[in-house]
Scaffold this motif. Structure first.
Motif, PDB file in Angstrom:
ATOM      1  N   GLN A 101       0.801  -1.222   0.000  1.00  0.00           N
ATOM      2  CA  GLN A 101       0.000   0.000   0.000  1.00  0.00           C
ATOM      3  C   GLN A 101       0.834   1.271   0.000  1.00  0.00           C
ATOM      4  OE1 GLN A 101      -3.558  -0.153   2.550  1.00  0.00           O
ATOM      5  NE2 GLN A 101      -2.889  -2.184   3.175  1.00  0.00           N
ATOM      6  N   CYS A 102       1.973   1.253   0.695  1.00  0.00           N
ATOM      7  CA  CYS A 102       2.795   2.471   0.753  1.00  0.00           C
ATOM      8  C   CYS A 102       4.229   2.239   0.309  1.00  0.00           C
ATOM      9  CB  CYS A 102       2.783   3.057   2.163  1.00  0.00           C
ATOM     10  SG  CYS A 102       3.576   2.006   3.401  1.00  0.00           S
ATOM     11  N   SER A 103       4.564   0.988  -0.092  1.00  0.00           N
ATOM     12  CA  SER A 103       5.892   0.626  -0.618  1.00  0.00           C
ATOM     13  C   SER A 103       7.014   0.763   0.403  1.00  0.00           C
ATOM     14  CB  SER A 103       6.228   1.476  -1.864  1.00  0.00           C
ATOM     15  OG  SER A 103       5.266   1.279  -2.864  1.00  0.00           O
ATOM     16  N   SER A 104       6.686   0.851   1.683  1.00  0.00           N
ATOM     17  CA  SER A 104       7.737   0.925   2.695  1.00  0.00           C
ATOM     18  C   SER A 104       8.244  -0.472   3.037  1.00  0.00           C
ATOM     19  CB  SER A 104       7.219   1.621   3.954  1.00  0.00           C
ATOM     20  OG  SER A 104       6.189   0.853   4.554  1.00  0.00           O
ATOM     21  N   HIS A 118      -2.705   0.525   8.383  1.00  0.00           N
ATOM     22  CA  HIS A 118      -3.376   0.884   7.127  1.00  0.00           C
ATOM     23  C   HIS A 118      -4.857   0.526   7.180  1.00  0.00           C
ATOM     24  CE1 HIS A 118      -0.174   2.375   4.639  1.00  0.00           C
ATOM     25  NE2 HIS A 118       0.586   1.322   4.880  1.00  0.00           N
ATOM     26  N   LYS A 149      -9.048   2.245  -3.498  1.00  0.00           N
ATOM     27  CA  LYS A 149      -8.562   3.589  -3.194  1.00  0.00           C
ATOM     28  C   LYS A 149      -9.470   4.648  -3.805  1.00  0.00           C
ATOM     29  CE  LYS A 149      -5.948   6.856  -1.743  1.00  0.00           C
ATOM     30  NZ  LYS A 149      -6.056   7.248  -0.329  1.00  0.00           N
ATOM     31  N   LYS A 299       2.284   8.558   4.987  1.00  0.00           N
ATOM     32  CA  LYS A 299       1.005   8.625   4.269  1.00  0.00           C
ATOM     33  C   LYS A 299      -0.111   9.210   5.133  1.00  0.00           C
ATOM     34  CE  LYS A 299      -2.228   5.632   1.765  1.00  0.00           C
ATOM     35  NZ  LYS A 299      -2.560   4.237   1.398  1.00  0.00           N
ATOM     36  N   ASP A 325      -2.594   9.453  -4.449  1.00  0.00           N
ATOM     37  CA  ASP A 325      -2.672   8.087  -3.958  1.00  0.00           C
ATOM     38  C   ASP A 325      -1.661   7.204  -4.673  1.00  0.00           C
ATOM     39  OD1 ASP A 325      -3.789   7.189  -6.468  1.00  0.00           O
ATOM     40  OD2 ASP A 325      -5.661   8.101  -5.834  1.00  0.00           O
ATOM     41  N   ASN A 326      -1.592   5.930  -4.232  1.00  0.00           N
ATOM     42  CA  ASN A 326      -0.607   5.007  -4.795  1.00  0.00           C
ATOM     43  C   ASN A 326      -0.866   4.697  -6.259  1.00  0.00           C
ATOM     44  OD1 ASN A 326       0.824   4.751  -2.434  1.00  0.00           O
ATOM     45  ND2 ASN A 326      -0.418   3.062  -1.675  1.00  0.00           N
ATOM     46  N   SER A 344       1.508  14.833  -0.987  1.00  0.00           N
ATOM     47  CA  SER A 344       2.092  13.516  -1.247  1.00  0.00           C
ATOM     48  C   SER A 344       3.184  13.226  -0.219  1.00  0.00           C
ATOM     49  CB  SER A 344       2.685  13.485  -2.660  1.00  0.00           C
ATOM     50  OG  SER A 344       3.459  12.329  -2.874  1.00  0.00           O
ATOM     51  N   THR A 345       3.513  11.940  -0.081  1.00  0.00           N
ATOM     52  CA  THR A 345       4.701  11.599   0.696  1.00  0.00           C
ATOM     53  C   THR A 345       5.933  11.948  -0.138  1.00  0.00           C
ATOM     54  OG1 THR A 345       4.755   9.339  -0.169  1.00  0.00           O
ATOM     55  CG2 THR A 345       3.537   9.705   1.896  1.00  0.00           C
ATOM     56  N   LYS A 348       7.070   9.079  -2.557  1.00  0.00           N
ATOM     57  CA  LYS A 348       6.200   8.897  -3.716  1.00  0.00           C
ATOM     58  C   LYS A 348       6.490   9.965  -4.773  1.00  0.00           C
ATOM     59  CE  LYS A 348       2.095   7.777  -2.650  1.00  0.00           C
ATOM     60  NZ  LYS A 348       0.738   7.923  -2.081  1.00  0.00           N
TER      61      LYS A 348
END
Length: 428
Positions: A101-104, A118, A149, A299, A325-326, A344-345, A348
């Motif tokens: 979801q957030c690629s971390s 999440h 999403k 996020k 969003d992602n 945004s983060t 991202k």
């Protein structure tokens, strides 16, 4: 024989403490990320040293350092242990899984807890119990057409619309004078969007109209949903003059509103320029709408900062502000044309820049939250490296407003660290 822990540590950059990325070999045979070496050479100049053995670096041109050969033992380890990195929750350097979801990167011990976070945010966002039965039926019917999403964003947009709408007619009771009875006459509820504000008729502004006026007058000039405090206006002065700045205030002091006032001022100026040049085709081609991006570390803060900006942009915020969003990816070019200020983060947005989905030269303002992390291989510093490269190439670069509550450090070389931070952010 080496343990797995020792093997993992050999894949770790001693500067940024994350997995080696584009590793270069120093003359002392230690290995470092390319971006980390570039930071060391730029920040320390003639006093640059190896972060592992502290030996002075004799060569200050990064082009003279060579990438590891494919047969180098560290290159082979990197290609073998592809799932080893620093966990972004507990900071342990071990095997990790990437959050879908957030690629971390999360280790096995932290992954489930991270996913649960999440899920809790989703449940809160997808909660539609505040709507009426008819509204719920409409919202539920949209699920088959939208992904998860998109449905979450649709719910939030519907909630914002209903909260900000105006009821033109309400239920009334009409008296029947002939027989003395009363009848309930329920009229239709008509929901109207707030009117579009005509910026062409707004007072022409300069930064001194904001700096030298009382807070109540500033609220009127910028059309804010709050009265700014005098210290917030003072802290916005540098930004209003279109200069880069670091804003350091304690938590809760309104740093986001300060950045918002600067963004609103620049937005008004660009809108008025567009209106003034709309008659001339040649000049209007040279001027575009104001574009900004608000970057946050995680996020969960994206929606929070976007909501705060709604108090600054009270006129049609849904057509100006946009949380990324992602799934944005290649769609970002279309979103760029539709909206003006993005949230945004940092990671991202850096990914978008690297993938050519976004162009740093096409933004007028970048607001960076938690800017004290702008060191070494942090995503903020990766973004600023690209900023500095563009600036050295005489390309247009956006204005920078950096926010933090803790710019200080307890280290002995605190002054030099502060100077390096401001240099990284181009705020000297």
């Amino acid at each position: 024989m080496e343990t797995s822990h020792q093997i993992y540590q050999s894949l770790r950059c001693q500067k940024c403490e994350r997995r080696l990325k584009n590793p270069l070999e120093l003359k002392c045979k230690h290995v470092i990320c390319r971006d980390c070496l570039e930071t060391v050479l730029r920040n320390h100049r003639t006093n640059a040293r190896c972060p592992s053995c502290n030996r002075p670096l004799s060569d200050y041109q990064i082009e003279n350092y060579t990438y590891l050969q494919p047969n180098h033992y560290i290159s082979r380890l990197l290609s073998t242990f592809t799932d080893v990195n620093q966990c972004e929750t507990c900071n342990q350097f071990t095997t990790v899984k990437q959050c879908s979801q957030c690629s971390s990167d999360q280790c096995d011990a932290c992954y489930d807890k991270h996913i649960e976070t999440h899920n809790q945010i989703k449940k809160q966002s997808n909660k539609i119990s505040n709507f009426s039965k008819e509204e719920n039926e409409i919202l539920e019917s949209m699920k088959s057409y939208l992904n998860e999403k998109e449905f979450e964003d649709f719910i939030q947009t519907a909630r914002d619309y209903l909260e900000n709408a105006i009821i033109k007619e309400d239920r009334t009771i009409i008296s029947n004078e002939k027989n003395g009875s009363t009848t309930n006459n329920e009229k239709n509820l008509i929901w109207l969007e707030p009117g579009i504000y005509d910026w062409s008729k707004h007072q022409k502004l300069t930064e001194y109209d904001i700096i030298n006026n009382k807070p109540e007058r500033v609220q009127q000039l910028l059309r804010l949903d709050f009265i700014p405090r005098p210290y917030q206006i003072r802290m916005a002065r540098t930004g209003l003059k279109k200069e880069n700045s670091v804003i350091c205030l304690q938590t809760g002091a309104g740093k986001t509103f300060i950045a918002g006032m600067v963004a609103k001022f620049l937005y008004i100026l660009s809108f008025q320029k567009l209106n003034n040049t709309s008659a001339s085709a040649t000049s209007s081609n040279a001027i575009r709408r104001f574009k900004a991006v608000f970057l946050v570390p995680i996020k969960a803060l994206v929606a929070q900062q976007c909501a705060a900006f709604r108090k600054v942009f009270i006129d049609q915020p849904d057509s100006i502000l946009k949380s990324i969003d992602n799934q944005a990816g290649e769609r970002f070019k279309d979103l760029y044309q539709q909206f003006d200020i993005f949230f945004s983060t940092v990671q991202k947005f850096v990914n978008f820049i690297e993938a050519k989905h976004a162009d740093l030269t096409k933004f007028d303002l970048i607001i960076i939250d938690e800017c004290h992390h702008c060191y070494d291989n942090h995503p903020i510093n990766s973004l600023m490296r690209q900023y500095h490269r563009l600036k050295l190439s005489n390309c247009h670069v956006p204005q920078i407003i950096a926010l933090t509550a803790s710019i200080g450090t307890n280290e002995k070389n605190a002054f030099y660290r502060l100077v390096h931070l401001c240099a990284n952010l181009d705020c000297l």
